[in-house]
Every structure is written in C-alpha cells, then in structure tokens.
Design a protein around this motif. Sequence first.
Motif, PDB file in Angstrom:
ATOM      1  N   UNK A  35      47.116  23.716  52.531  1.00  0.00           N
ATOM      2  CA  UNK A  35      48.014  24.426  52.972  1.00  0.00           C
ATOM      3  C   UNK A  35      47.584  26.134  52.549  1.00  0.00           C
ATOM      4  N   UNK A  36      47.779  25.864  51.130  1.00  0.00           N
ATOM      5  CA  UNK A  36      47.617  27.611  50.814  1.00  0.00           C
ATOM      6  C   UNK A  36      46.200  28.091  52.150  1.00  0.00           C
ATOM      7  N   UNK A  37      45.823  27.555  51.949  1.00  0.00           N
ATOM      8  CA  UNK A  37      44.389  27.683  52.949  1.00  0.00           C
ATOM      9  C   UNK A  37      44.175  28.482  54.316  1.00  0.00           C
ATOM     10  N   UNK A  38      45.810  28.272  54.944  1.00  0.00           N
ATOM     11  CA  UNK A  38      45.980  27.737  56.166  1.00  0.00           C
ATOM     12  C   UNK A  38      46.716  30.236  56.041  1.00  0.00           C
TER      13      UNK A  38
ATOM     14  N   UNK B 298      46.055  46.444  43.729  1.00  0.00           N
ATOM     15  CA  UNK B 298      45.365  45.280  44.412  1.00  0.00           C
ATOM     16  C   UNK B 298      44.254  45.281  44.845  1.00  0.00           C
ATOM     17  N   UNK B 299      43.543  46.263  44.560  1.00  0.00           N
ATOM     18  CA  UNK B 299      41.884  46.436  44.795  1.00  0.00           C
ATOM     19  C   UNK B 299      40.972  44.757  44.689  1.00  0.00           C
ATOM     20  N   UNK B 300      40.845  44.116  45.638  1.00  0.00           N
ATOM     21  CA  UNK B 300      40.259  42.355  45.342  1.00  0.00           C
ATOM     22  C   UNK B 300      39.084  42.923  45.796  1.00  0.00           C
ATOM     23  N   UNK B 301      37.797  41.623  45.137  1.00  0.00           N
ATOM     24  CA  UNK B 301      36.593  41.208  45.440  1.00  0.00           C
ATOM     25  C   UNK B 301      36.564  39.927  46.757  1.00  0.00           C
ATOM     26  N   UNK B 302      37.941  39.324  45.902  1.00  0.00           N
ATOM     27  CA  UNK B 302      37.712  38.086  46.360  1.00  0.00           C
ATOM     28  C   UNK B 302      38.863  36.965  46.787  1.00  0.00           C
ATOM     29  N   UNK B 303      39.304  36.632  47.627  1.00  0.00           N
ATOM     30  CA  UNK B 303      40.055  36.460  48.172  1.00  0.00           C
ATOM     31  C   UNK B 303      40.522  34.498  48.418  1.00  0.00           C
ATOM     32  N   UNK B 304      41.217  34.027  47.102  1.00  0.00           N
ATOM     33  CA  UNK B 304      41.283  32.528  46.967  1.00  0.00           C
ATOM     34  C   UNK B 304      42.456  31.579  46.847  1.00  0.00           C
ATOM     35  N   UNK B 305      42.252  30.525  47.492  1.00  0.00           N
ATOM     36  CA  UNK B 305      43.566  29.492  47.727  1.00  0.00           C
ATOM     37  C   UNK B 305      44.070  29.408  46.591  1.00  0.00           C
TER      38      UNK B 305
END
Length: 274
Positions: free
Chosen positions: A168-171, A146-153
């Motif tokens: 709501x996804x960004x919450x 699950x290694x990641x560089x960014x989180x995106x809603x």
Amino acid sequence: MGRASSSSDASAAKQQRVRAWFAEVSDALVSVFFPSGCRICDRLLTSASRVPLCEECLSSFERVPGVICEICGRPLPGWKKEPDQPVLCPACQDRTYAFDRARSFAVYENAVVRAILLLKFEQIEPLGSWFAHRLAEAVNSEADWLAADVVVPVPLHRERERERGYNQAALVSKPLANRLRLPHKSVLLVRTRARPDKQVLSLEERWESVRGAFATRPGSQVDNLRVLLVDDVLTTGATLDACARALREAGAKSVVGLTVARALRNPLPDTREW
Ligand SMILES: [Zn+2]
Ligand SMILES: [Zn+2]
C-alpha cells in the motif's frame, strides 16, 4: 544524474497532456456508466473522478496543523514559536532519529482512517494518487530541505506482500515519484523480518518489532542518495527510523519520511529506552 534534453522534455510534456486528456475523458465515461456511492459516506458521487470518495469526505481530512516539531513533524498544539529557537518536541530534544525529518499530510482520525483502510485493503490506486498529489504539494512548499534523488516506499515483508498482492505504501510513493520526476525505487529496501502476528503492539513492542527488520538489497546503489521514504501512517516513528537506519548504514546522505497520515494519540516514546 543528467537532465533529459529539452526536445524530449517537450515531447514528454505533450505525451503527458494527451494522457491527462484521456484520463479526463475516461473518468467522465466511468462516472456516467458506473454511478456509485462514496466509499466512506455512501453519498452519490457526482464529480468525474476515479477517486471513489465524495468532495465532502475528501475536504474533511484534517490537515496536520501549523506548529509542528521541526524534526518528526509531531503537531504541538499550544506551542509558540520563539524567534531563533528550533521547535522540537520532547522526544526529539532527547534523541536523534535515523531519519532527518518526517512530515505527514493529515491527522490519522475519522475519514482519514477509513481512507487509509481502503488504500490498504482494496488497492484503490486513484486514492493513492490523490494522496501523492497532496504530499507533492507539501514537498514543494518545503523544497529547500526536501531535495531528494529517489523515492522509496516502506517495504512489506515478502510473504505479506505476496498475500496482499501489493504494497500500500507503493500506491502512494509511485505516483509521488512521477509527480516529482524522481526515480521510484521499490526494491531498494527489503523487510527481512515480518511484523509479529499480534494485532495490537505496545510501544516497546513496536520499536522492538522493527529494530533491524529492514535492509537494503545487496548490490543496490545507495551511497550519497537523498531518499524520500514513503509510508501510509506514522504512529511512533519506529518503522521510519528502522528503514532510515538501514539506508544510512548503506551510505544514504539523507532520509526524509513522508506519510499520508500521522497518529496523534500515541504517547511520547519512553526516551530512557534509547
Ligand atoms: Zn463521502
Ligand atoms: Zn519531534
């Protein structure tokens, strides 16, 4: 991306402790001065928490069970894991999604449905943070892939977001990014076509309504990024798939979908359509 120096790490940790202390104190004050009922069962809330749900309701959320499809995360009750055999649901044996994998925290039933509605229509941020904490635990337990560089809603269409005032996804995705110490990119993806107004969509309509409905924002840096894509509910996987397709086309290296809940009662998609 470079790591922050250790001295600024230390001061960030100190700041975080101070912030946590303030949060605890103010939570306690809130519960003293504004005693209220659980937003699901109405039981009086006794714990000093900003999450407006009681412990009983929170612990009633049914976690996604043990054996799941390795790709899409669909629970596969009754399946046995054979040694050296990947566990794949019928849909994932036939097709490849644009996302690499998807995982969810809980089954979309009972109290979870109510909690998601609170998130969606009442913008209850502490509940978003609570869900983010659970997803962070899931991510950390499968840290190898699950290694990641960014989180995106998953974005809402601009007009829908203007009506509602928030996504709501960004919450969930924002506090998740904070916990994972990853950048939160809420404008990397845009929804270019709104969901049809019709309330209930058939399976085919769901796939059709999101096909090509997302794009990366022109000028955004996506090349080689490993993306954690966050949404509230995974129903058919069509939305995550359409978002992941846009991200991959823009050069993303991998896309892992994380959702708070997973609908179980949806039938398997008709693979002939693909
Ligand atoms: Zn309750
Ligand atoms: Zn699957």
